[in-house]
Design a protein around this motif. Sequence first.
Motif, PDB file in Angstrom:
ATOM      1  N   VAL A  47       0.836  -1.196   0.000  1.00 50.66           N
ATOM      2  CA  VAL A  47       0.000   0.000   0.000  1.00 50.66           C
ATOM      3  C   VAL A  47       0.873   1.250   0.000  1.00 50.66           C
ATOM      4  O   VAL A  47       2.023   1.216   0.441  1.00 50.66           O
ATOM      5  N   GLN A  48       0.296   2.329  -0.496  1.00 51.15           N
ATOM      6  CA  GLN A  48       0.967   3.629  -0.440  1.00 51.15           C
ATOM      7  C   GLN A  48       0.364   4.394   0.730  1.00 51.15           C
ATOM      8  O   GLN A  48      -0.856   4.459   0.866  1.00 51.15           O
ATOM      9  N   SER A  49       1.202   4.959   1.575  1.00 47.34           N
ATOM     10  CA  SER A  49       0.714   5.725   2.724  1.00 47.34           C
ATOM     11  C   SER A  49       1.480   7.039   2.811  1.00 47.34           C
ATOM     12  O   SER A  49       2.408   7.282   2.037  1.00 47.34           O
ATOM     13  N   ARG A  50       1.130   7.848   3.762  1.00 53.56           N
ATOM     14  CA  ARG A  50       1.871   9.101   3.954  1.00 53.56           C
ATOM     15  C   ARG A  50       3.299   8.841   4.407  1.00 53.56           C
ATOM     16  O   ARG A  50       4.141   9.728   4.388  1.00 53.56           O
ATOM     17  N   PHE A  51       3.568   7.600   4.829  1.00 56.53           N
ATOM     18  CA  PHE A  51       4.910   7.203   5.247  1.00 56.53           C
ATOM     19  C   PHE A  51       5.682   6.515   4.123  1.00 56.53           C
ATOM     20  O   PHE A  51       6.766   6.005   4.330  1.00 56.53           O
ATOM     21  N   GLY A  52       5.095   6.449   2.939  1.00 58.83           N
ATOM     22  CA  GLY A  52       5.706   5.770   1.807  1.00 58.83           C
ATOM     23  C   GLY A  52       5.056   4.423   1.580  1.00 58.83           C
ATOM     24  O   GLY A  52       3.957   4.143   2.081  1.00 58.83           O
TER      25      GLY A  52
END
Length: 90
Positions: A47-52
């Motif tokens: 998954v893509q998150s605000r943490f990469g």
Amino acid sequence: MTIDLSDPAARNRLIERIGPDGYNRLHAEQMARSTVAIVNGHAIRKVQSRFGKLYQVGTTGAAFNAFEAAKTFASKKKGTSNAPGNRAQV
């Protein structure tokens, strides 16, 4: 088509545009594409998150930046979460 699952308004617009059945089909396809492994009944998804980019372990709320860490966590966690046949639907 990729669904931005983190944006409720975008999900609602998509459901209104293509209907619940179409949304469920697209959601299932996206979950299948993003699943890299199933360990101990837990689907591990990239998954893509605000943490990469992270590896999310089913619906446990846990995600890791290393695939091996996600596998280790899933192997020790009892139960199943979002394995095939256990998908969220509208």
